[in-house]
Design an enzyme around this catalytic site. Structure first.
Site, PDB file in Angstrom:
ATOM      1  N   LYS A 142       0.833  -1.213   0.000  1.00 11.89           N
ATOM      2  CA  LYS A 142       0.000   0.000   0.000  1.00 11.89           C
ATOM      3  C   LYS A 142       0.868   1.265   0.000  1.00 11.89           C
ATOM      4  O   LYS A 142       0.620   2.189  -0.761  1.00 11.89           O
ATOM      5  CB  LYS A 142      -0.920   0.031   1.243  1.00 11.89           C
ATOM      6  CG  LYS A 142      -1.892  -1.119   1.321  1.00 11.89           C
ATOM      7  CD  LYS A 142      -2.857  -0.959   2.488  1.00 11.89           C
ATOM      8  CE  LYS A 142      -2.242  -1.041   3.858  1.00 11.89           C
ATOM      9  NZ  LYS A 142      -1.667  -2.367   4.202  1.00 11.89           N
ATOM     10  N   ARG A 192      -9.477   0.691   8.743  1.00 11.39           N
ATOM     11  CA  ARG A 192      -9.097  -0.693   9.019  1.00 11.39           C
ATOM     12  C   ARG A 192     -10.160  -1.400   9.851  1.00 11.39           C
ATOM     13  O   ARG A 192      -9.976  -2.553  10.233  1.00 11.39           O
ATOM     14  CB  ARG A 192      -7.771  -0.710   9.776  1.00 11.39           C
ATOM     15  CG  ARG A 192      -6.554  -0.839   8.873  1.00 11.39           C
ATOM     16  CD  ARG A 192      -5.308  -0.704   9.719  1.00 11.39           C
ATOM     17  NE  ARG A 192      -4.207  -1.456   9.232  1.00 11.39           N
ATOM     18  CZ  ARG A 192      -3.039  -0.895   8.869  1.00 11.39           C
ATOM     19  NH1 ARG A 192      -2.881   0.397   8.904  1.00 11.39           N
ATOM     20  NH2 ARG A 192      -2.051  -1.653   8.487  1.00 11.39           N
ATOM     21  N   ARG A 248      11.646  -7.057   5.053  1.00 10.36           N
ATOM     22  CA  ARG A 248      11.668  -5.584   4.944  1.00 10.36           C
ATOM     23  C   ARG A 248      12.661  -4.982   5.934  1.00 10.36           C
ATOM     24  O   ARG A 248      12.557  -5.217   7.140  1.00 10.36           O
ATOM     25  CB  ARG A 248      10.251  -5.061   5.211  1.00 10.36           C
ATOM     26  CG  ARG A 248      10.135  -3.557   5.110  1.00 10.36           C
ATOM     27  CD  ARG A 248       8.727  -3.120   4.909  1.00 10.36           C
ATOM     28  NE  ARG A 248       7.872  -3.340   6.079  1.00 10.36           N
ATOM     29  CZ  ARG A 248       6.600  -2.988   6.127  1.00 10.36           C
ATOM     30  NH1 ARG A 248       6.025  -2.433   5.080  1.00 10.36           N
ATOM     31  NH2 ARG A 248       5.884  -3.217   7.203  1.00 10.36           N
ATOM     32  N   ARG A 308      11.721  -3.032  11.299  1.00 11.42           N
ATOM     33  CA  ARG A 308      10.618  -2.446  12.095  1.00 11.42           C
ATOM     34  C   ARG A 308      10.279  -3.428  13.201  1.00 11.42           C
ATOM     35  O   ARG A 308      10.127  -4.621  12.925  1.00 11.42           O
ATOM     36  CB  ARG A 308       9.389  -2.273  11.189  1.00 11.42           C
ATOM     37  CG  ARG A 308       9.075  -0.835  10.841  1.00 11.42           C
ATOM     38  CD  ARG A 308       7.999  -0.754   9.810  1.00 11.42           C
ATOM     39  NE  ARG A 308       6.684  -1.177  10.286  1.00 11.42           N
ATOM     40  CZ  ARG A 308       5.563  -0.954   9.620  1.00 11.42           C
ATOM     41  NH1 ARG A 308       5.590  -0.314   8.486  1.00 11.42           N
ATOM     42  NH2 ARG A 308       4.404  -1.356  10.097  1.00 11.42           N
ATOM     43  N   ARG A 346      -0.516  -9.341  13.263  1.00 13.77           N
ATOM     44  CA  ARG A 346      -1.048  -8.323  12.339  1.00 13.77           C
ATOM     45  C   ARG A 346      -1.919  -8.966  11.263  1.00 13.77           C
ATOM     46  O   ARG A 346      -2.937  -8.405  10.866  1.00 13.77           O
ATOM     47  CB  ARG A 346       0.102  -7.537  11.709  1.00 13.77           C
ATOM     48  CG  ARG A 346       0.755  -6.583  12.704  1.00 13.77           C
ATOM     49  CD  ARG A 346       2.099  -6.076  12.219  1.00 13.77           C
ATOM     50  NE  ARG A 346       1.997  -5.218  11.072  1.00 13.77           N
ATOM     51  CZ  ARG A 346       3.003  -5.016  10.205  1.00 13.77           C
ATOM     52  NH1 ARG A 346       4.149  -5.631  10.361  1.00 13.77           N
ATOM     53  NH2 ARG A 346       2.842  -4.199   9.192  1.00 13.77           N
TER      54      ARG A 346
HETATM   55  P1  AMP Z   1       1.110   0.143   9.033  1.00 14.32           P
HETATM   56  O1  AMP Z   1       2.397   0.886   8.868  1.00 14.32           O
HETATM   57  O2  AMP Z   1       0.039   0.663   8.126  1.00 14.32           O
HETATM   58  O3  AMP Z   1       1.282  -1.344   8.938  1.00 14.32           O
HETATM   59  O4  AMP Z   1       0.583   0.457  10.528  1.00 14.32           O
HETATM   60  C1  AMP Z   1       1.402   0.205  11.663  1.00 14.32           C
HETATM   61  C2  AMP Z   1       0.543   0.098  12.911  1.00 14.32           C
HETATM   62  O5  AMP Z   1      -0.140   1.338  13.149  1.00 14.32           O
HETATM   63  C3  AMP Z   1      -0.574  -0.950  12.873  1.00 14.32           C
HETATM   64  O6  AMP Z   1      -0.112  -2.250  13.147  1.00 14.32           O
HETATM   65  C4  AMP Z   1      -1.507  -0.412  13.954  1.00 14.32           C
HETATM   66  O7  AMP Z   1      -0.995  -0.651  15.260  1.00 14.32           O
HETATM   67  C5  AMP Z   1      -1.442   1.098  13.706  1.00 14.32           C
HETATM   68  N1  AMP Z   1      -2.470   1.518  12.708  1.00 14.32           N
HETATM   69  C6  AMP Z   1      -2.252   1.922  11.438  1.00 14.32           C
HETATM   70  N2  AMP Z   1      -3.406   2.231  10.813  1.00 14.32           N
HETATM   71  C7  AMP Z   1      -4.390   2.005  11.729  1.00 14.32           C
HETATM   72  C8  AMP Z   1      -5.815   2.127  11.685  1.00 14.32           C
HETATM   73  N3  AMP Z   1      -6.482   2.545  10.602  1.00 14.32           N
HETATM   74  N4  AMP Z   1      -6.499   1.810  12.821  1.00 14.32           N
HETATM   75  C9  AMP Z   1      -5.869   1.406  13.940  1.00 14.32           C
HETATM   76  N5  AMP Z   1      -4.535   1.253  14.037  1.00 14.32           N
HETATM   77  C10 AMP Z   1      -3.786   1.553  12.944  1.00 14.32           C
END
Ligand code: AMP
Length: 206
Positions: free
Chosen positions: A13, A85, A120, A149, A160
């Site tokens: 994404k 989400r 990654r 990360r 996740r």
């Molecule tokens: P990402 O980089 O998009 O994988 O997001 C990293 C982390 O941020 C996720 O594992 C969640 O803990 C938090 N996060 C990101 N987007 C959301 C969302 N829309 N709702 C709730 N938590 C989020």
């Protein structure tokens, strides 16, 4: 045009959005980046959830996104990456009268997701992202100097993916009903995926 970039963790994404934002000039709003920057603040409400691979509470996420979407650069459109989400987050956009034109659903096999996430790595000096399993590192970049990360560690990846299947995948049905969801095969190389997404958006814009 208001675009949602949808898909499981590791679908690409962020990488796809980074190309699209340059070509279409809509701001790229990455929920994960907003959360990572919030997590650096003292006594924040998000770091503990992120570390475990869980979603931060809807209310907290919605307040942060609302603030960002009301900034002037979003008036002509945006690319929303990683939000919504949950069904509650999708309903929140609707209640705010934020119309969504297209939801790009990046569809990718679970095996490929695990390879992408566990490989990654980031160069801590430049912030550049590499993948030790799917790409050849450029000359001068050593695997040992790259960092991972914390939520890309195997046990957190599993969590996740579970969270995605239970809480996020149902959002697809929500957008299928309003006929804005478009599936894109995200298994091939990034370049090919970007080509497909570009085509979808150009057709939509006509
Ligand atoms: P990402 O980089 O998009 O994988 O997001 C990293 C982390 O941020 C996720 O594992 C969640 O803990 C938090 N996060 C990101 N987007 C959301 C969302 N829309 N709702 C709730 N938590 C989020």
């Amino acid at each position: 045009m208001n675009i949602i970039m949808f898909g499981p963790p590791g679908a690409g994404k962020g990488s796809v959005s980074a190309f699209i934002t340059k070509e279409f000039h809509y701001p790229h709003i990455a929920a994960g980046d907003i959360i990572r920057s919030e997590a650096k603040k003292p006594h924040n409400k998000v770091e503990a959830f992120m570390k475990k691979g869980e979603l931060v509470p809807d209310q907290v996420m919605m307040e942060l996104i609302e603030e960002r979407l009301h900034q002037p650069d979003c008036k002509k459109g945006f690319i929303l990456d990683g939000f919504p989400r949950t069904i509650a987050q999708a309903e929140f956009l609707e209640h705010q009268n934020i119309h969504i034109d297209t939801v790009i659903n990046l569809v990718v096999d679970e095996e490929e997701i695990i390879k992408r996430l566990s490989g990654r790595m980031m160069d801590p000096k430049t912030g550049e992202i590499y993948n030790i399993y799917t790409m050849k590192l450029p000359k001068g970049i050593k695997k040992e100097s790259l960092t991972q990360r914390p939520d890309d560690k195997p046990e957190v990846i599993r969590k996740r993916l579970q969270v995605y299947n239970e809480q996020t995948a149902p959002v697809m049905k929500y957008y299928q009903k309003s006929k804005v969801l478009i599936d894109v095969d995200a298994n091939p190389d990034l370049e090919k995926v970007v080509d497909q997404v570009r085509l979808v958006l150009k057709n939509k814009r006509k």
